[in-house]
Design a protein around this motif. Structure first.
Motif, PDB file in Angstrom:
ATOM      1  N   TRP A  26       9.367  80.868  10.189  1.00  0.00           N
ATOM      2  CA  TRP A  26       8.678  81.725  11.152  1.00  0.00           C
ATOM      3  C   TRP A  26       7.369  81.091  11.600  1.00  0.00           C
ATOM      4  O   TRP A  26       7.043  81.070  12.790  1.00  0.00           O
ATOM      5  CB  TRP A  26       8.400  83.098  10.534  1.00  0.00           C
ATOM      6  CG  TRP A  26       9.339  84.152  11.002  1.00  0.00           C
ATOM      7  CD1 TRP A  26      10.427  84.640  10.343  1.00  0.00           C
ATOM      8  CD2 TRP A  26       9.280  84.849  12.243  1.00  0.00           C
ATOM      9  NE1 TRP A  26      11.055  85.598  11.097  1.00  0.00           N
ATOM     10  CE2 TRP A  26      10.371  85.761  12.268  1.00  0.00           C
ATOM     11  CE3 TRP A  26       8.423  84.806  13.331  1.00  0.00           C
ATOM     12  CZ2 TRP A  26      10.614  86.593  13.352  1.00  0.00           C
ATOM     13  CZ3 TRP A  26       8.662  85.655  14.417  1.00  0.00           C
ATOM     14  CH2 TRP A  26       9.750  86.528  14.416  1.00  0.00           C
ATOM     15  N   VAL A 140       4.215  86.876   4.293  1.00  0.00           N
ATOM     16  CA  VAL A 140       5.413  87.686   4.545  1.00  0.00           C
ATOM     17  C   VAL A 140       5.292  89.007   3.789  1.00  0.00           C
ATOM     18  O   VAL A 140       4.536  89.123   2.808  1.00  0.00           O
ATOM     19  CB  VAL A 140       6.706  86.967   4.113  1.00  0.00           C
ATOM     20  CG1 VAL A 140       6.992  85.777   5.008  1.00  0.00           C
ATOM     21  CG2 VAL A 140       6.644  86.550   2.654  1.00  0.00           C
ATOM     22  N   TRP A 143       9.959  94.808   1.673  1.00  0.00           N
ATOM     23  CA  TRP A 143      10.103  96.226   1.368  1.00  0.00           C
ATOM     24  C   TRP A 143      10.984  96.344   0.116  1.00  0.00           C
ATOM     25  O   TRP A 143      12.129  95.868   0.111  1.00  0.00           O
ATOM     26  CB  TRP A 143      10.751  96.959   2.530  1.00  0.00           C
ATOM     27  CG  TRP A 143       9.774  97.491   3.538  1.00  0.00           C
ATOM     28  CD1 TRP A 143       9.410  98.788   3.709  1.00  0.00           C
ATOM     29  CD2 TRP A 143       9.042  96.747   4.513  1.00  0.00           C
ATOM     30  NE1 TRP A 143       8.497  98.901   4.733  1.00  0.00           N
ATOM     31  CE2 TRP A 143       8.244  97.658   5.243  1.00  0.00           C
ATOM     32  CE3 TRP A 143       8.969  95.384   4.830  1.00  0.00           C
ATOM     33  CZ2 TRP A 143       7.404  97.254   6.265  1.00  0.00           C
ATOM     34  CZ3 TRP A 143       8.122  94.981   5.855  1.00  0.00           C
ATOM     35  CH2 TRP A 143       7.361  95.908   6.554  1.00  0.00           C
ATOM     36  N   ASP A 294      13.993  94.910   3.314  1.00  0.00           N
ATOM     37  CA  ASP A 294      13.525  94.272   4.540  1.00  0.00           C
ATOM     38  C   ASP A 294      12.584  93.121   4.191  1.00  0.00           C
ATOM     39  O   ASP A 294      11.912  93.141   3.153  1.00  0.00           O
ATOM     40  CB  ASP A 294      12.808  95.287   5.438  1.00  0.00           C
ATOM     41  CG  ASP A 294      12.706  94.824   6.884  1.00  0.00           C
ATOM     42  OD1 ASP A 294      13.266  93.760   7.210  1.00  0.00           O
ATOM     43  OD2 ASP A 294      12.061  95.523   7.695  1.00  0.00           O
ATOM     44  N   GLN A 296       9.761  90.708   6.413  1.00  0.00           N
ATOM     45  CA  GLN A 296       9.122  90.520   7.710  1.00  0.00           C
ATOM     46  C   GLN A 296       8.001  89.496   7.615  1.00  0.00           C
ATOM     47  O   GLN A 296       7.397  89.314   6.556  1.00  0.00           O
ATOM     48  CB  GLN A 296       8.535  91.846   8.236  1.00  0.00           C
ATOM     49  CG  GLN A 296       9.539  92.926   8.530  1.00  0.00           C
ATOM     50  CD  GLN A 296       8.891  94.159   9.129  1.00  0.00           C
ATOM     51  OE1 GLN A 296       7.730  94.129   9.552  1.00  0.00           O
ATOM     52  NE2 GLN A 296       9.631  95.264   9.154  1.00  0.00           N
ATOM     53  N   TYR A 297       7.730  88.872   8.743  1.00  0.00           N
ATOM     54  CA  TYR A 297       6.582  87.980   8.846  1.00  0.00           C
ATOM     55  C   TYR A 297       5.340  88.836   9.075  1.00  0.00           C
ATOM     56  O   TYR A 297       5.343  89.741   9.906  1.00  0.00           O
ATOM     57  CB  TYR A 297       6.788  87.002  10.001  1.00  0.00           C
ATOM     58  CG  TYR A 297       5.750  85.909  10.094  1.00  0.00           C
ATOM     59  CD1 TYR A 297       5.800  84.808   9.249  1.00  0.00           C
ATOM     60  CD2 TYR A 297       4.725  85.981  11.031  1.00  0.00           C
ATOM     61  CE1 TYR A 297       4.856  83.792   9.342  1.00  0.00           C
ATOM     62  CE2 TYR A 297       3.781  84.976  11.134  1.00  0.00           C
ATOM     63  CZ  TYR A 297       3.840  83.891  10.278  1.00  0.00           C
ATOM     64  OH  TYR A 297       2.901  82.895  10.358  1.00  0.00           O
ATOM     65  N   TYR A 298       4.288  88.560   8.338  1.00  0.00           N
ATOM     66  CA  TYR A 298       3.063  89.346   8.441  1.00  0.00           C
ATOM     67  C   TYR A 298       2.377  89.098   9.782  1.00  0.00           C
ATOM     68  O   TYR A 298       2.197  87.946  10.194  1.00  0.00           O
ATOM     69  CB  TYR A 298       2.115  89.004   7.297  1.00  0.00           C
ATOM     70  CG  TYR A 298       0.755  89.665   7.415  1.00  0.00           C
ATOM     71  CD1 TYR A 298       0.549  90.962   6.953  1.00  0.00           C
ATOM     72  CD2 TYR A 298      -0.309  88.993   8.002  1.00  0.00           C
ATOM     73  CE1 TYR A 298      -0.696  91.574   7.074  1.00  0.00           C
ATOM     74  CE2 TYR A 298      -1.555  89.596   8.125  1.00  0.00           C
ATOM     75  CZ  TYR A 298      -1.740  90.883   7.665  1.00  0.00           C
ATOM     76  OH  TYR A 298      -2.967  91.490   7.785  1.00  0.00           O
ATOM     77  N   THR A 299       2.014  90.188  10.466  1.00  0.00           N
ATOM     78  CA  THR A 299       1.250  90.101  11.710  1.00  0.00           C
ATOM     79  C   THR A 299       0.041  91.023  11.625  1.00  0.00           C
ATOM     80  O   THR A 299      -0.099  91.808  10.692  1.00  0.00           O
ATOM     81  CB  THR A 299       2.118  90.499  12.922  1.00  0.00           C
ATOM     82  OG1 THR A 299       2.581  91.850  12.745  1.00  0.00           O
ATOM     83  CG2 THR A 299       3.312  89.567  13.073  1.00  0.00           C
ATOM     84  N   HIS A 302      -0.061  94.937  10.693  1.00  0.00           N
ATOM     85  CA  HIS A 302       0.112  95.442   9.342  1.00  0.00           C
ATOM     86  C   HIS A 302      -1.248  95.621   8.685  1.00  0.00           C
ATOM     87  O   HIS A 302      -2.272  95.105   9.165  1.00  0.00           O
ATOM     88  CB  HIS A 302       0.959  94.479   8.511  1.00  0.00           C
ATOM     89  CG  HIS A 302       2.366  94.354   8.984  1.00  0.00           C
ATOM     90  ND1 HIS A 302       2.851  93.236   9.642  1.00  0.00           N
ATOM     91  CD2 HIS A 302       3.417  95.212   8.914  1.00  0.00           C
ATOM     92  CE1 HIS A 302       4.116  93.403   9.942  1.00  0.00           C
ATOM     93  NE2 HIS A 302       4.490  94.593   9.514  1.00  0.00           N
TER      94      HIS A 302
END
Length: 380
Positions: A26, A140, A143, A294, A296-299, A302
């Motif tokens: 990512w 990242v 969950w 889940d 996810q890539y941290y943005t 968040h």
């Protein structure tokens, strides 16, 4: 585990993912954008909220969704071309023909503890506060769903009935890839840890001195063939050793297994499958399924405070155990082997417990054992 679970027959389970490779892929893909494009790629919190409102999961649920999922009377025309309706029609026909399958669908819809909302977009700490440490990017998010230990009832075996597991999500957390597994373990609340050991029937007014978590600190996560043992304390035991020895001495084709220290293992170093049931064990035999639902890539939308992770996700309120006399208050005591009671064990609130089991001089009436009851609704 794989020989038993057969993930290739379960479409909701992904192939194996290396968390660190996911982050690097990512990060690498984003770094290829031109500077102007990268600026356009980022969105404000308000823009994310508007996008969620217009394109979120809630917009995909029709008003009659709950009725459709459990009803077998719902009528679907024969000439439909929508694939989802075809599958729904097949499911309804199966429910009409198979009563056990119908009961399973109904139990799942009633007992599954669906998350109500996520807290990932809520910033609750001022960046100027002392209790604020900014999340270091690239990062990242995972969950993690922690399931309630399954109830084991002997009635299933007594009457030779097919046993249908009753799985329910007890807690859910969002963890960072840089966090150690022990950080998640310390955040998990379980009634087995909070239980107060010992019979207090002779001294009911004596304040509790300790909990089971204070006495029995051992535990492990089992993920992808590896037992991650918590050995932070001198009195911790390696729960995985007898399992590994049993597997090595048996001819069941189980293993080989690996061992690692929970306090030295980070989520970023894991190989895992989303949707796959892994295991968390503590208090000797208290077993929780854990599922990574889940990744996810941290943005920047968040939560940016490192100290708030693992971040607890709100679920539906847990059902209380009521006092079996007044049926109003939450049970605080559980009594065993009292011949004056119609059921064994029997749950009491504090007032009913003393009124029924002790005389005016606070002396026991009859012989019984009494233990403090920690209700599930009082924890996260």
């Amino acid at each position: 585990m794989e020989a038993v679970h057969k993930t290739d027959t379960r479409s909701w389970i992904t192939s194996k993912i290396n968390v660190k490779q996911f982050r690097e892929d990512w990060d690498g893909s984003l770094s290829t954008f031109p500077i102007s494009t990268k600026k356009e790629f980022k969105m404000t919190t308000t823009e994310y909220a508007e996008l969620e409102k217009e394109c979120g999961l809630a917009t995909m649920k029709c008003p009659a969704q709950d009725y459709i999922e459990i009803s077998k009377e719902f009528s679907i025309p024969e000439d439909v071309s929508l694939e989802t309706l075809k599958l729904q029609k097949e499911d309804i026909e199966r429910r009409q023909k198979d009563s056990k399958y119908e009961a399973l669908v109904y139990c799942h819809s009633k007992n599954y503890n669906y998350p109500t909302h996520h807290h990932a977009g809520i910033e609750t700490v001022n960046p100027d506060d002392a209790a604020y440490v900014k999340v270091q990017e690239p990062e990242v998010l995972l969950w993690v769903q922690v399931f309630r230990p399954e109830k084991r009832s002997t009635t299933y075996y007594k009457y030779n009935q097919a046993r249908m597991p009753n799985f329910a999500i007890d807690q859910e957390f969002i963890v960072l890839g840089c966090q150690y597994l022990t950080e998640l373990r310390d955040k998990i609340d379980c009634v087995s840890d909070k239980a107060i050991p010992g019979d207090y029937s002779d001294y009911p007014d004596l304040p509790p001195e300790t909990t089971c978590k204070d006495l029995y600190k051992s535990g492990f996560f089992y993920i992808d063939g590896t037992f991650y043992n918590d050995m932070r304390h001198a009195d911790c035991r390696d729960y995985s050793e007898p399992i590994i020895s049993w597997a090595a001495s048996s001819n069941r084709g189980i293993g080989p297994f690996r061992k690692a220290l929970m306090e030295k293992s980070k989520f970023i170093d894991l190989d895992l499958q989303l949707g796959y049931p892994y295991v968390y064990v503590h208090q000797g035999d208290c077993e929780h399924l854990i599922v990574f639902s889940d990744l996810q890539y941290y943005t920047h939308h968040h939560c940016s405070n490192r100290l708030q992770y693992p971040l607890h996700v709100s679920l539906k309120p847990k059902r209380r155990v009521l006092c079996m006399i007044c049926r109003i208050h939450t049970a605080e005591w559980i009594v065993f082997d009292n011949k004056r009671l119609p059921e064994n064990p029997f749950y009491f609130c504090k007032t009913c417990f003393f009124s029924f089991n002790y005389d005016e001089n606070n002396q026991k009436i009859g012989n019984f054992r009494a233990y403090h009851h920690i209700d599930r609704s009082n924890i996260l």
